[in-house]
Design a protein around this motif. Structure first.
Motif, PDB file in Angstrom:
ATOM      1  N   ALA A 179       0.834  -1.211   0.000  1.00 41.75           N
ATOM      2  CA  ALA A 179       0.000   0.000   0.000  1.00 41.75           C
ATOM      3  C   ALA A 179       0.860   1.249   0.000  1.00 41.75           C
ATOM      4  CB  ALA A 179      -0.931  -0.011   1.215  1.00 41.75           C
ATOM      5  N   SER A 180       1.991   1.169   0.699  1.00 41.37           N
ATOM      6  CA  SER A 180       2.864   2.346   0.763  1.00 41.37           C
ATOM      7  C   SER A 180       3.597   2.573  -0.549  1.00 41.37           C
ATOM      8  CB  SER A 180       3.861   2.163   1.913  1.00 41.37           C
ATOM      9  OG  SER A 180       4.774   3.247   1.943  1.00 41.37           O
ATOM     10  N   SER A 181       4.088   1.469  -1.141  1.00 37.73           N
ATOM     11  CA  SER A 181       4.902   1.629  -2.352  1.00 37.73           C
ATOM     12  C   SER A 181       4.066   1.796  -3.608  1.00 37.73           C
ATOM     13  CB  SER A 181       5.835   0.415  -2.499  1.00 37.73           C
ATOM     14  OG  SER A 181       5.074  -0.783  -2.605  1.00 37.73           O
ATOM     15  N   GLN A 182       2.958   1.102  -3.704  1.00 34.50           N
ATOM     16  CA  GLN A 182       2.165   1.117  -4.927  1.00 34.50           C
ATOM     17  C   GLN A 182       1.011   2.119  -4.907  1.00 34.50           C
ATOM     18  OE1 GLN A 182       3.151  -0.646  -7.535  1.00 34.50           O
ATOM     19  NE2 GLN A 182       4.864  -1.438  -6.303  1.00 34.50           N
ATOM     20  N   LEU A 183       0.425   2.345  -3.759  1.00 31.53           N
ATOM     21  CA  LEU A 183      -0.760   3.211  -3.687  1.00 31.53           C
ATOM     22  C   LEU A 183      -0.488   4.544  -3.018  1.00 31.53           C
ATOM     23  CD1 LEU A 183      -3.432   0.532  -2.629  1.00 31.53           C
ATOM     24  CD2 LEU A 183      -2.834   1.322  -4.941  1.00 31.53           C
ATOM     25  N   GLY A 184       0.672   4.686  -2.380  1.00 32.10           N
ATOM     26  CA  GLY A 184       0.963   5.940  -1.694  1.00 32.10           C
ATOM     27  C   GLY A 184       0.161   6.126  -0.430  1.00 32.10           C
ATOM     28  N   LEU A 185      -0.244   5.039   0.197  1.00 31.33           N
ATOM     29  CA  LEU A 185      -1.024   5.090   1.429  1.00 31.33           C
ATOM     30  C   LEU A 185      -0.168   4.600   2.582  1.00 31.33           C
ATOM     31  CD1 LEU A 185      -4.428   3.597   0.169  1.00 31.33           C
ATOM     32  CD2 LEU A 185      -3.790   6.013   0.338  1.00 31.33           C
ATOM     33  N   ARG A 186      -0.234   5.293   3.705  1.00 26.23           N
ATOM     34  CA  ARG A 186       0.425   4.828   4.925  1.00 26.23           C
ATOM     35  C   ARG A 186      -0.626   4.132   5.770  1.00 26.23           C
ATOM     36  NH1 ARG A 186       3.063  10.269   6.524  1.00 26.23           N
ATOM     37  NH2 ARG A 186       1.444   9.976   8.102  1.00 26.23           N
ATOM     38  N   VAL A 187      -0.425   2.824   5.938  1.00 25.67           N
ATOM     39  CA  VAL A 187      -1.419   2.006   6.615  1.00 25.67           C
ATOM     40  C   VAL A 187      -0.823   1.463   7.905  1.00 25.67           C
ATOM     41  CG1 VAL A 187      -2.948  -0.007   6.441  1.00 25.67           C
ATOM     42  CG2 VAL A 187      -2.412   1.375   4.393  1.00 25.67           C
ATOM     43  N   SER A 188      -1.627   1.466   8.925  1.00 22.36           N
ATOM     44  CA  SER A 188      -1.238   0.851  10.206  1.00 22.36           C
ATOM     45  C   SER A 188      -2.477   0.229  10.824  1.00 22.36           C
ATOM     46  CB  SER A 188      -0.625   1.896  11.148  1.00 22.36           C
ATOM     47  OG  SER A 188      -1.563   2.921  11.426  1.00 22.36           O
ATOM     48  N   VAL A 189      -2.242  -0.811  11.648  1.00 18.96           N
ATOM     49  CA  VAL A 189      -3.340  -1.527  12.313  1.00 18.96           C
ATOM     50  C   VAL A 189      -3.255  -1.234  13.798  1.00 18.96           C
ATOM     51  CG1 VAL A 189      -4.390  -3.758  12.788  1.00 18.96           C
ATOM     52  CG2 VAL A 189      -3.333  -3.332  10.547  1.00 18.96           C
ATOM     53  N   LEU A 190      -4.350  -0.711  14.349  1.00 12.69           N
ATOM     54  CA  LEU A 190      -4.399  -0.368  15.766  1.00 12.69           C
ATOM     55  C   LEU A 190      -5.218  -1.415  16.509  1.00 12.69           C
ATOM     56  CD1 LEU A 190      -5.189   3.455  15.410  1.00 12.69           C
ATOM     57  CD2 LEU A 190      -2.937   2.348  15.598  1.00 12.69           C
ATOM     58  N   PRO A 191      -4.689  -1.853  17.655  1.00 12.47           N
ATOM     59  CA  PRO A 191      -5.427  -2.859  18.437  1.00 12.47           C
ATOM     60  C   PRO A 191      -6.552  -2.218  19.247  1.00 12.47           C
ATOM     61  CG  PRO A 191      -3.392  -2.340  19.526  1.00 12.47           C
ATOM     62  CD  PRO A 191      -3.373  -1.562  18.256  1.00 12.47           C
ATOM     63  N   GLU A 192      -7.374  -1.490  18.604  1.00  8.09           N
ATOM     64  CA  GLU A 192      -8.487  -0.822  19.276  1.00  8.09           C
ATOM     65  C   GLU A 192      -9.785  -1.346  18.715  1.00  8.09           C
ATOM     66  OE1 GLU A 192      -7.951   3.324  18.759  1.00  8.09           O
ATOM     67  OE2 GLU A 192      -6.019   3.408  19.803  1.00  8.09           O
ATOM     68  N   GLU A 196     -13.571  -6.129  12.798  1.00 11.89           N
ATOM     69  CA  GLU A 196     -14.162  -6.880  13.903  1.00 11.89           C
ATOM     70  C   GLU A 196     -13.351  -6.724  15.192  1.00 11.89           C
ATOM     71  OE1 GLU A 196     -14.629 -10.890  12.738  1.00 11.89           O
ATOM     72  OE2 GLU A 196     -16.199 -10.465  11.277  1.00 11.89           O
ATOM     73  N   ASP A 197     -12.020  -6.817  15.096  1.00 13.38           N
ATOM     74  CA  ASP A 197     -11.206  -6.768  16.297  1.00 13.38           C
ATOM     75  C   ASP A 197     -10.096  -5.727  16.264  1.00 13.38           C
ATOM     76  OD1 ASP A 197      -9.915  -7.942  14.255  1.00 13.38           O
ATOM     77  OD2 ASP A 197      -9.017  -9.575  15.421  1.00 13.38           O
ATOM     78  N   LYS A 198     -10.129  -4.889  15.280  1.00 17.15           N
ATOM     79  CA  LYS A 198      -9.073  -3.873  15.176  1.00 17.15           C
ATOM     80  C   LYS A 198      -9.563  -2.715  14.328  1.00 17.15           C
ATOM     81  CE  LYS A 198      -6.923  -6.632  11.508  1.00 17.15           C
ATOM     82  NZ  LYS A 198      -7.750  -7.842  11.744  1.00 17.15           N
ATOM     83  N   VAL A 199      -8.714  -1.695  14.303  1.00 19.41           N
ATOM     84  CA  VAL A 199      -9.000  -0.483  13.519  1.00 19.41           C
ATOM     85  C   VAL A 199      -7.864  -0.277  12.529  1.00 19.41           C
ATOM     86  CG1 VAL A 199      -9.250   2.036  13.589  1.00 19.41           C
ATOM     87  CG2 VAL A 199     -10.368   0.614  15.331  1.00 19.41           C
ATOM     88  N   VAL A 200      -8.217  -0.092  11.280  1.00 17.41           N
ATOM     89  CA  VAL A 200      -7.224   0.179  10.233  1.00 17.41           C
ATOM     90  C   VAL A 200      -7.094   1.690  10.076  1.00 17.41           C
ATOM     91  CG1 VAL A 200      -6.583  -0.157   7.827  1.00 17.41           C
ATOM     92  CG2 VAL A 200      -7.794  -1.975   9.081  1.00 17.41           C
ATOM     93  N   ARG A 201      -5.888   2.156  10.259  1.00 23.05           N
ATOM     94  CA  ARG A 201      -5.610   3.590  10.152  1.00 23.05           C
ATOM     95  C   ARG A 201      -4.865   3.849   8.848  1.00 23.05           C
ATOM     96  NH1 ARG A 201      -2.067   6.979  14.626  1.00 23.05           N
ATOM     97  NH2 ARG A 201      -2.647   9.097  13.919  1.00 23.05           N
TER      98      ARG A 201
END
Length: 414
Positions: free
Chosen positions: A55-68, A117-122
């Motif tokens: 996602a970072s290299s091809q789409l220019g998106l910074r993605v992270s997964v939060l345990p919230e 369901e169990d996390k938040v995608v930022r």
């Protein structure tokens, strides 16, 4: 031009921003939906990191997964919420899951949080990916070209209007008796044609006036020759009641001839000159006092004026003489304000009925009652005074005087 540019800017920019922002937000929302679908399909940690790198290299998106398991509270929408509204609609349509977005916090990026369901995608995306940020270039070009065109239009219109202003000023000067022979011909073809026609008209009028004045001078010379012979014959006769009556008739005829000539002739040929109005009023008051009529004058403002001296003095002299004939005292006031000169002559005589205020300016008009020229007069004094005032671009009006008699007001522009 301003109205047209404003309408075009509103219609074009509104459509441009709305359509382009919708297409760009739709693309970003689909990329977010693809990332979310991949994370749901491959929940393993190793695979999640691979998805984040892609996602970072091809789409220019910074993605992270939060345990919230919850989303932040919804923040207030900005005043101009085109991006917020459009992006929220597209994410809701493409992802179909609870989400939270922030388009205000950082001016260069937008943040989106999507609840699984169990996390938040930022996800962070550049603002330029979802919003048309270069529309100001169009505004700059539009405003710049509009200013250039307005500047050219102002110069062009000033060059076209200036000859019209000169033409109007020349017509006003000609109405005051000034020469306009040096009026330049410039501007549009129609303006040059009007200027040429005005100059030709002024020359024809001046020639006509000159011919009439020459003719009247010849008639005056012939009549005065006859009156002179009458006077010589009367001087050789013995003094008697008949000779005195004839002598009075000759004096009356000469006075009438002078009045007729003054009324029929035109003073436009007299050149203008700067005169001291205060000195002229003082002279008129001294002449009135020689007739045993107290006269006072009051001035306010600059009293050096550019008029035809002899004609203007005759105009004031007629007004003052008329006031002296029917009043026991005369008051003259001169006020100059904003290049307008107002001179009032007040007396304490019997006055004139209001309905006759305009009639007394007619040539040879006489009032049977109240006041008018005496029996030996011709009824031309006020007519001559108004003609001179009109020749100077002004006018004379009559009204009741605070002193109980008549007020004559002369107003001329300077």
């Amino acid at each position: 031009m301003v109205l047209l540019q404003s309408v075009l800017a509103f219609v074009f920019l509104e459509r441009h921003w709305e359509l382009v922002t919708q297409r760009m937000s739709e693309a970003v929302a689909r990329e977010m939906a693809a990332v979310v679908a991949l994370l749901e399909a491959h929940p393993q940690d190793a695979e999640i990191q691979s998805i984040i790198d892609i996602a970072s290299s091809q789409l220019g998106l910074r993605v992270s997964v939060l345990p919230e398991a919850t989303l932040p509270p919804r923040s207030s929408q900005p005043f101009f919420n085109l991006l917020d509204r459009t992006l929220a609609r597209e994410i809701n349509s493409a992802v179909g899951k609870p989400f939270w977005i922030d388009t205000v916090g950082d001016t260069t990026v937008i943040e989106a949080r999507i609840l699984l369901e169990d996390k938040v995608v930022r996800i962070f995306a550049r603002r330029s990916q979802a919003y048309a940020t270069n529309s100001h270039i169009f505004l700059v070009w539009m405003v710049g070209t509009s200013l250039v065109l307005l500047f050219i239009a102002v110069i062009f219109l000033r060059n076209q209007i200036r000859p019209i202003q000169r033409l109007a000023e020349a017509a006003e000067r000609f109405g005051r008796g000034h020469s306009i022979a040096e009026l330049g011909h410039s501007g549009a073809r129609e303006v040059r044609q009007a200027s040429h026609a005005l100059v030709e008209m002024s020359e024809r009028i001046e020639r006509q006036v000159e011919q009439r004045t020459t003719m009247l001078a010849g008639v005056s010379h012939d009549l005065r020759t006859i009156l002179t012979r009458f006077r010589l014959q009367l001087a050789m006769m013995e003094v008697s009641e008949d000779s005195r009556a004839l002598r009075d008739d000759v004096d009356d005829m000469e006075g009438m001839l002078n009045d007729y000539m003054a009324f029929a002739s035109d003073n436009a040929q007299e050149p203008t000159a700067v005169v001291d109005l205060e000195e002229m009023l003082r002279s008129l008051c001294e002449h009135a006092e020689l007739q045993n009529v107290p006269c006072s004058h009051f001035i306010d403002g600059e009293m050096l004026i550019d008029v035809r001296p002899n004609a203007f003095k005759r105009c004031l002299s007629n007004l003052v003489s008329n006031a002296c004939r029917y009043g026991t005292s005369v008051e003259i006031s001169a006020v100059r304000k904003d290049d307008v000169l107002s001179i009032t002559v007040d007396d304490d005589g019997p006055g004139i009925p209001e309905e006759a205020h305009e009639d007394v300016f007619k040539p040879f008009f006489r009032l049977d009652e109240a006041r008018n020229q005496d029996e030996s007069g011709t009824g031309l004094g006020l007519s001559i005074a108004r003609d001179i005032a009109l020749a100077h671009g002004g006018d004379i009006s009559l009204q009741d005087s605070p002193r109980g008699g008549l007020r004559a007001e002369l107003v001329i522009p300077l």
